[in-house]
Every structure is written in structure tokens, then in C-alpha cells.
Write a protein that holds these residues in place. Structure first.
Motif, mmCIF file in Angstrom:
data_model
loop_
_atom_site.group_PDB
_atom_site.id
_atom_site.type_symbol
_atom_site.label_atom_id
_atom_site.label_comp_id
_atom_site.label_asym_id
_atom_site.label_seq_id
_atom_site.Cartn_x
_atom_site.Cartn_y
_atom_site.Cartn_z
ATOM 1 N N HIS A 66 0.827 -1.214 0.000
ATOM 2 C CA HIS A 66 0.000 0.000 0.000
ATOM 3 C C HIS A 66 0.862 1.266 0.000
ATOM 4 C CE1 HIS A 66 -3.461 -2.508 0.522
ATOM 5 N NE2 HIS A 66 -3.061 -2.958 1.702
ATOM 6 N N HIS A 67 2.042 1.161 -0.577
ATOM 7 C CA HIS A 67 2.953 2.310 -0.607
ATOM 8 C C HIS A 67 2.307 3.535 -1.262
ATOM 9 C CE1 HIS A 67 6.604 4.687 -1.172
ATOM 10 N NE2 HIS A 67 6.269 4.794 -2.450
ATOM 11 N N GLU A 68 1.622 3.315 -2.403
ATOM 12 C CA GLU A 68 1.029 4.438 -3.132
ATOM 13 C C GLU A 68 -0.093 5.090 -2.327
ATOM 14 O OE1 GLU A 68 1.408 7.139 -5.804
ATOM 15 O OE2 GLU A 68 2.530 5.267 -6.050
ATOM 16 N N LEU A 69 -0.861 4.290 -1.599
ATOM 17 C CA LEU A 69 -1.917 4.862 -0.756
ATOM 18 C C LEU A 69 -1.323 5.689 0.375
ATOM 19 C CD1 LEU A 69 -4.498 1.926 -0.453
ATOM 20 C CD2 LEU A 69 -4.658 3.975 -1.887
ATOM 21 N N ALA A 70 -0.248 5.177 0.983
ATOM 22 C CA ALA A 70 0.389 5.922 2.072
ATOM 23 C C ALA A 70 0.945 7.243 1.566
ATOM 24 C CB ALA A 70 1.496 5.073 2.698
ATOM 25 N N ARG A 71 1.574 7.222 0.397
ATOM 26 C CA ARG A 71 2.103 8.466 -0.173
ATOM 27 C C ARG A 71 0.973 9.445 -0.477
ATOM 28 N NH1 ARG A 71 3.140 10.077 -5.567
ATOM 29 N NH2 ARG A 71 4.697 11.748 -5.696
ATOM 30 N N THR A 72 -0.128 8.943 -1.003
ATOM 31 C CA THR A 72 -1.271 9.810 -1.297
ATOM 32 C C THR A 72 -1.790 10.467 -0.033
ATOM 33 O OG1 THR A 72 -1.930 8.450 -3.196
ATOM 34 C CG2 THR A 72 -3.623 9.852 -2.204
ATOM 35 N N ALA A 73 -1.931 9.687 1.036
ATOM 36 C CA ALA A 73 -2.430 10.239 2.293
ATOM 37 C C ALA A 73 -1.472 11.285 2.842
ATOM 38 C CB ALA A 73 -2.629 9.123 3.309
ATOM 39 N N LEU A 109 -8.214 8.050 -1.080
ATOM 40 C CA LEU A 109 -8.446 8.433 0.308
ATOM 41 C C LEU A 109 -9.523 7.559 0.948
ATOM 42 C CD1 LEU A 109 -8.270 12.335 0.063
ATOM 43 C CD2 LEU A 109 -6.502 10.768 0.880
ATOM 44 N N SER A 110 -10.527 7.173 0.153
ATOM 45 C CA SER A 110 -11.549 6.282 0.706
ATOM 46 C C SER A 110 -10.943 4.921 1.037
ATOM 47 C CB SER A 110 -12.712 6.131 -0.282
ATOM 48 O OG SER A 110 -12.317 5.421 -1.442
ATOM 49 N N ARG A 111 -9.985 4.463 0.212
ATOM 50 C CA ARG A 111 -9.292 3.206 0.497
ATOM 51 C C ARG A 111 -8.450 3.328 1.767
ATOM 52 N NH1 ARG A 111 -9.002 -0.929 0.187
ATOM 53 N NH2 ARG A 111 -7.136 -1.623 -0.919
ATOM 54 N N VAL A 112 -7.843 4.501 1.980
ATOM 55 C CA VAL A 112 -7.080 4.730 3.205
ATOM 56 C C VAL A 112 -7.990 4.607 4.421
ATOM 57 C CG1 VAL A 112 -5.824 6.485 4.531
ATOM 58 C CG2 VAL A 112 -5.309 6.147 2.097
ATOM 59 N N GLU A 113 -9.184 5.201 4.346
ATOM 60 C CA GLU A 113 -10.125 5.126 5.462
ATOM 61 C C GLU A 113 -10.557 3.688 5.723
ATOM 62 O OE1 GLU A 113 -12.361 9.436 5.582
ATOM 63 O OE2 GLU A 113 -13.075 7.966 4.113
ATOM 64 N N GLN A 114 -10.754 2.930 4.667
ATOM 65 C CA GLN A 114 -11.154 1.533 4.839
ATOM 66 C C GLN A 114 -10.058 0.716 5.517
ATOM 67 O OE1 GLN A 114 -12.183 0.105 0.929
ATOM 68 N NE2 GLN A 114 -13.838 1.611 0.656
ATOM 69 N N LEU A 115 -8.801 0.942 5.115
ATOM 70 C CA LEU A 115 -7.690 0.179 5.674
ATOM 71 C C LEU A 115 -7.430 0.519 7.137
ATOM 72 C CD1 LEU A 115 -5.055 0.217 2.797
ATOM 73 C CD2 LEU A 115 -6.008 -1.813 3.875
ATOM 74 N N THR A 116 -7.570 1.804 7.479
ATOM 75 C CA THR A 116 -7.174 2.263 8.815
ATOM 76 C C THR A 116 -8.342 2.380 9.788
ATOM 77 O OG1 THR A 116 -7.430 4.595 8.187
ATOM 78 C CG2 THR A 116 -5.261 3.567 7.814
ATOM 79 N N GLY A 117 -9.565 2.522 9.264
ATOM 80 C CA GLY A 117 -10.704 2.785 10.136
ATOM 81 C C GLY A 117 -10.739 4.216 10.625
ATOM 82 N N LEU A 118 -9.907 5.090 10.065
ATOM 83 C CA LEU A 118 -9.861 6.497 10.457
ATOM 84 C C LEU A 118 -10.782 7.317 9.566
ATOM 85 C CD1 LEU A 118 -5.995 6.890 10.968
ATOM 86 C CD2 LEU A 118 -7.738 6.493 12.726
ATOM 87 N N ASP A 119 -11.297 8.408 10.129
ATOM 88 C CA ASP A 119 -12.178 9.324 9.410
ATOM 89 C C ASP A 119 -11.373 10.566 9.053
ATOM 90 O OD1 ASP A 119 -14.090 10.999 8.423
ATOM 91 O OD2 ASP A 119 -15.358 11.011 10.225
ATOM 92 N N LEU A 120 -11.084 10.772 7.783
ATOM 93 C CA LEU A 120 -10.253 11.896 7.364
ATOM 94 C C LEU A 120 -10.984 13.226 7.447
ATOM 95 C CD1 LEU A 120 -8.207 10.404 4.388
ATOM 96 C CD2 LEU A 120 -7.579 10.655 6.789
ATOM 97 N N ASP A 121 -12.267 13.224 7.848
ATOM 98 C CA ASP A 121 -12.950 14.479 8.144
ATOM 99 C C ASP A 121 -12.814 14.844 9.623
ATOM 100 O OD1 ASP A 121 -13.865 14.952 5.569
ATOM 101 O OD2 ASP A 121 -15.646 13.677 5.859
ATOM 102 N N ASP A 122 -12.187 13.963 10.400
ATOM 103 C CA ASP A 122 -12.004 14.196 11.835
ATOM 104 C C ASP A 122 -10.580 14.708 12.079
ATOM 105 O OD1 ASP A 122 -13.096 13.442 14.755
ATOM 106 O OD2 ASP A 122 -10.973 12.943 14.633
#
Length: 426
Positions: free
Chosen positions: A361-368, A396-409
Motif C-alpha cells: 500500500h505504498h502508493e496509498l500511504a504516499r497519497t495520504a 483516500l476512501s481506500r485509506v479510510e477503509q484500511l485504517t478505520g480512520l475518518d479523514l474528516d475528523d
């Protein structure tokens, strides 16, 4: 032809003046090295255009570029008896050894001990007269006295500095600081900065340059760095004021230039313009092997030397982790890394973010990370990543799914941002 000497150590201008004096006496360019063939002062021709580019001397050029000579070159020159000589030694050109131009070596001695050498290019016939050389040897003796004074003043400072930087907080560090202050004398009460160069290319704790070859250095030593028996280099740098950090930056830049300089054999071909050979993209790309430097907050006296060292190592870690800080980072300029570097390097990844940090998930981490670096501005982040905004939203939606974090928080964003930056340091 005359050259203006430029000094690589901070000796109140004495070396520059003395090397200039020898150049004036003999009408030839002068270079000063210590007995280990480490460059102390050198010059650049004022009239480079008067030289035949094909006659440039690879040995001299390499010495200036890397600030030291190879063991083979040292052995070759010592074969002419310069370590025992008490007067000038003429060395003929030897193209097969990379010595295209003749030399005059003036041994720099003090009380019978050789401490260095003044080198002059000897192209003229008949060259300097005997009275000129006698006068130059008297100047070389003054250089010897200065080198001896510095050697005496710097005795055991490697051991004392290392003791301060490796001691536990409390009475052990206090005792080590007191010993260093005693060794430094009045110099210990002035303004200083600490520089960390990491990783140092040699794992040998005794493989460090002489403090005399590092501008403004009071003392230096190697200290263990991370795992795998690596070392870093610590340098205590004299300042004129805590508001002017230029000497520390100059020392860091000089050391990085030395360790990054390309290795060259005595007969290696040097470009006609005297510049270092160009490197390919493949040679420049691996940042993991490229050292970086950090500078701690300047302080007066030695009482907070341990804290200054922690800051310098933190800044070096930040420079290794973030290309925008490299190659020399100042602790005051590394932002959140001032806090993140205080965490233990062995700290486990946050469990929520750990899945995102897997290689898959390197590309997702870089995107986040880019999205959070851009303060959550989707347009800026998409432009920096070179992707469509809809692609950004999908990632970003994939990041939220993987981490369970809410990027609006806000707190979830803070946690993710800190975890991603910490992962860089590790």
C-alpha cells in the motif's frame, strides 16, 4: 604564477597568511597538508586560462576535491624521504603515477617532529633560489609551531567529547562535561554549536578526520548510530555569536563533501576543467546510503552540550527522512520532527495505521501523506501527485477503509499524519 590560499581550518587566519607568505617568497602556488596528507589550506589559480588543460595534475586535483590523498600516493611521496628531510625535497614529474607536474616539498617540523608538508608546483627552470627556499623554510617552521600548539590544545578532546555525548544524564555527564571544559580551557566558555553527520561511512570508531581539517572545529569524535554497528560523526564548532550559525553550516557542508567525494585512484583520469566527474542518475538516486547532517541550537558554554547533541542527531534523522531538509538540517527548522524524533526508534507502528504502511500500500500511504501535507486541500494534493481529483478521492476512501480512520475528523488526521512521518524516521 601566484595563487590565493583558502583555509580549511579556523586558526584566526594564521595558516592563510603563512601559506600566502610562502607563495609570495617563491612565486609559486602553495598547498598545506598535515602529516596524514589531509588538506589544511589550498589555493586556486588566478589565471587558470594560462594553463594547458592537458597538464592538470590528477593527484593535486583529487587532493583538493576530496581534501585527502590516497594511501598509495602517500606511500609514493614518502618514498622520496620527506618524512626524514629537514630541508626542501624536489620531486620530479611522474605521469604514470598521476604526478604530471614537479613538486617542491617543504617539510613542516617542530622540535624535530614532522607535522605536515607545504607543497609547491615546480614547473620553472631553474626554479626558486637557495636563499628563497631558506626563507620559505623559516615560514614553514612557524607553521610547525602553530600545528604543534593546536595539537597540544586538542589533546584527548576526542575522548572527552565522546564521553560527554555517550554518558547518561546526571552525575556521569556532569563529570564528563567538567573534564571537557578543563581540557578546552577558556575556549569552553564561548558560544558553540554541535553538528552530527550520519551515517559516517566507516564503522571504525577511530576512523575520523583531524579537527584541524574541519573549519571552526574545536573537537570531533565518532559515536554509535542506530543498528548494524554504524557510526555518526559529532563535531563541536566554535561560533562568534549564537546568532550566526554559518561556521556550523560550513563545517557540515565540508564533511558531507568529503564523504560524498568520488573515490579515485592515483592514476584516475581527471576532466580537463578540474571538476569532479559527473554522476549518473542511478548513482545519485539511493538516498539511504547518502549521509546528511544536523545542527543543534547554538549555546554558550558546555552545560547543555548533551541536549545540543540530541537536537543535532534529531535534525540529522529528519534530513535523512525528508529530502526537503537535506543535506544539512537545523533543529529549529524541522517542525514536527522536533517532537517525532523524541520517540524511540523501536516504537511499534500505531495499530490503526500499520496496515497502510505495508509495501503493498505504498502508493496509498504516499497519497495520504501528500494530502495531509497540503492541509487537506484536494486540488493542491491532486496536482502534486499528478492525478485526477476523483482518483485522489478514491485513494483516500481506500485509506479510510484500511485504517478505520475518518479523514474528516481532525484528531484522526493528526494521528495518521504523525504515524506517516514517524514511519519515515524508522
Amino acid at each position: 604564477m601566484r595563487e590565493n590560499a583558502r583555509v580549511t581550518s579556523d586558526s584566526t587566519g594564521d595558516y592563510q597568511e603563512l601559506v600566502d607568505e610562502i607563495s609570495e617568497l617563491l612565486g609559486a602556488p602553495a598547498t598545506l597538508e598535515n602529516r596524514d596528507f589531509e588538506l589544511i589550506a589550498f589555493g586556486a589559480y588566478d589565471g587558470e586560462g594560462d594553463l594547458d588543460p592537458s597538464a592538470l595534475d590528477p593527484v593535486r586535483t583529487r587532493s583538493i576535491l576530496t581534501r585527502r590523498s590516497t594511501a598509495a600516493i602517500r606511500t609514493w611521496f614518502e618514498g622520496f624521504g620527506i618524512t626524514r628531510a629537514t630541508g626542501p625535497v624536489r620531486i620530479p614529474p611522474t605521469p604514470e603515477a598521476g604526478v604530471y607536474r614537479g613538486r617542491i616539498c617543504l617539510p613542516v617540523r617542530h622540535r624535530g617532529v614532522v607535522l605536515g608538508y607545504v607543497w609547491l608546483l615546480d614547473d620553472d627552470d631553474p626554479g626558486p633560489s637557495a636563499p628563497q627556499l631558506d626563507a620559505a623554510m623559516k615560514v614553514a617552521a612557524r607553521i610547525g609551531a602553530l600545528l604543534a600548539d593546536e595539537a597540544q590544545a586538542g589533546a584527548d578532546l576526542t575522548r572527552e567529547l565522546r564521553a560527554v555525548l555517550t554518558a547518561d544524564r546526571g552525575w556521569q555527564r556532569d563529570m564528563a562535561v567538567a573534564a571537557l571544559r578543563t581540557a578546552l580551557g577558556p575556549r569552553g566558555d564561548g558560544p558553540h554549536a554541535v553538528v552530527c553527520v550520519a551515517p559516517w561511512p566507516s564503522a571504525d570508531p577511530d576512523d575520523a578526520p583531524s579537527a584541524r581539517t574541519v573549519p571552526h572545529a574545536t573537537a570531533l569524535c565518532t559515536v554509535p548510530w542506530g543498528a548494524a554497528e554504524q557510526q555518526c560523526l559529532a563535531v563541536l564548532v566554535r561560533l562568534r555569536s549564537t546568532d550566526v550559525r554559518t561556521p556550523a553550516a560550513s563545517a557540515a557542508a565540508r564533511l558531507l563533501a568529503d564523504v560524498r567525494a568520488p573515490a579515485a585512484s592515483p592514476t584516475a583520469r581527471v576532466p580537463a576543467d578540474g571538476r569532479a566527474p559527473a554522476t549518473t542518475g542511478a548513482e545519485r538516486s539511493p538516498r539511504a546510503s547518502a549521509p546528511a547532517a544536523g545542527i543543534g541550537t547554538p549555546r554558550v558554554g558546555l552545560a547543555d552540550l548533551g541536549t545540543a547533541w540530541q537536537e543535532a542527531t534529531a535534525a540529522a534523522r529528519a534530513a535523512l527522512a525528508e529530502p526537503r531538509f537535506a543535506p544539512v538540517a537545523d533543529w529549529s527548522h524541522i517542525g514536527p520532527y522536533r517532537l517525532l524524533t523524541a520517540l524511540s526508534p523501536e516504537s511499534p507502528h500505531d495499530p490503526a495505521v500499520a496496515p497502510l504502511l505495508s509495501p503493498a500500500h505504498h502508493e496509498l500511504a504516499r497519497t495520504a501523506e501528500v494530502f495531509l501535507d497540503c492541509a487537506g486541500q484536494a486540488g493542491r494534493a491532486a496536482a502534486e501527485l499528478g492525478i485526477h481529483r476523483q482518483t485522489l478521492y478514491y485513494r483516500l476512501s481506500r485509506v479510510e477503509q484500511l485504517t478505520g480512520l475518518d479523514l474528516d475528523d481532525g484528531e484522526d488526521r493528526l494521528l495518521l499524519h504523525m504515524a506517516l512521518k514517524t514511519a519515515r524516521l524508522q
